[in-house]
Scaffold this motif. Structure first.
Motif, PDB file in Angstrom:
ATOM      1  N   ARG A 101      57.009 -18.951   3.746  1.00 35.73           N
ATOM      2  CA  ARG A 101      56.214 -20.112   3.339  1.00 35.73           C
ATOM      3  C   ARG A 101      55.860 -20.960   4.544  1.00 35.73           C
ATOM      4  NH1 ARG A 101      58.919 -23.444  -1.086  1.00 35.73           N
ATOM      5  NH2 ARG A 101      56.848 -24.346  -1.092  1.00 35.73           N
ATOM      6  N   GLY A 102      54.680 -21.514   4.500  1.00 35.99           N
ATOM      7  CA  GLY A 102      54.264 -22.454   5.535  1.00 35.99           C
ATOM      8  C   GLY A 102      53.779 -21.771   6.808  1.00 35.99           C
ATOM      9  N   ARG A 103      53.353 -22.595   7.732  1.00 37.22           N
ATOM     10  CA  ARG A 103      52.834 -22.136   9.013  1.00 37.22           C
ATOM     11  C   ARG A 103      53.982 -21.857   9.967  1.00 37.22           C
ATOM     12  NH1 ARG A 103      48.293 -25.883  11.352  1.00 37.22           N
ATOM     13  NH2 ARG A 103      47.080 -24.659   9.904  1.00 37.22           N
ATOM     14  N   LYS A 104      53.800 -20.828  10.797  1.00 38.86           N
ATOM     15  CA  LYS A 104      54.819 -20.515  11.799  1.00 38.86           C
ATOM     16  C   LYS A 104      54.787 -21.563  12.902  1.00 38.86           C
ATOM     17  CE  LYS A 104      54.461 -15.570  11.016  1.00 38.86           C
ATOM     18  NZ  LYS A 104      53.975 -14.308  11.539  1.00 38.86           N
ATOM     19  N   SER A 105      55.959 -21.895  13.420  1.00 34.22           N
ATOM     20  CA  SER A 105      56.064 -22.854  14.521  1.00 34.22           C
ATOM     21  C   SER A 105      56.813 -22.179  15.666  1.00 34.22           C
ATOM     22  CB  SER A 105      56.837 -24.099  14.070  1.00 34.22           C
ATOM     23  OG  SER A 105      58.174 -23.733  13.774  1.00 34.22           O
ATOM     24  N   ILE A 106      56.767 -22.776  16.830  1.00 33.82           N
ATOM     25  CA  ILE A 106      57.508 -22.215  17.961  1.00 33.82           C
ATOM     26  C   ILE A 106      59.000 -22.187  17.633  1.00 33.82           C
ATOM     27  CG2 ILE A 106      57.635 -24.413  19.215  1.00 33.82           C
ATOM     28  CD1 ILE A 106      57.509 -20.807  20.704  1.00 33.82           C
ATOM     29  N   GLU A 107      59.472 -23.170  16.890  1.00 35.81           N
ATOM     30  CA  GLU A 107      60.885 -23.181  16.497  1.00 35.81           C
ATOM     31  C   GLU A 107      61.229 -21.948  15.674  1.00 35.81           C
ATOM     32  OE1 GLU A 107      58.813 -25.836  16.147  1.00 35.81           O
ATOM     33  OE2 GLU A 107      59.665 -27.131  17.713  1.00 35.81           O
TER      34      GLU A 107
END
Length: 126
Positions: A60-66
């Motif tokens: 779910r949601g957008r991928k982040s660098i974290e």
């Protein structure tokens, strides 16, 4: 999976071409910040494309660098360190700040290349 690695290499080749053809290097510095930013963004995107092929969907949601760092950290601590360095060099220093040092750009492109190769080896072994 090999398609994402090939696509990642294409992004990296584009980054190298932008720096070589448009950024105008003189005395160890690129003269046009705009093209340093474009090259940094292209190379960083290539790294993410490679990792997307290896890691798959987030859920779910957008991928982040974290998220990328967390997933890669589960696999290989050395790759984690390289990915963090690539993020800081390609995305922040080059992509956002437009750091005109040719040495910074060279280091960033080298990191991108090594990470894409790491993913290629991982996907080939899978």
């Amino acid at each position: 999976m090999p398609n994402t690695v090939q696509e990642a290499k294409r992004y990296l080749d584009n980054a190298k071409e932008i720096l070589r053809e448009k950024a105008k290097k003189e005395d160890g510095f690129y003269q046009d910040k705009k093209y340093v930013k474009l090259a940094g963004h292209a190379a960083y995107t290539g790294v993410l494309v490679a990792f997307d092929g290896l890691l798959g969907a987030k859920g779910r949601g957008r991928k982040s660098i974290e998220w990328y760092l967390q997933e890669v950290g589960k696999m290989d601590k050395k790759a984690l360190t390289s990915l963090h360095a690539a993020y800081e060099t390609l995305h922040l220093s080059m992509g956002y700040d437009g750091n005109q040092s040719a040495d910074i750009s060279a280091a960033g492109l080298k990191l991108a290349e090594s990470l894409i190769n790491w993913v290629e080896i991982r996907t080939a072994a899978a």
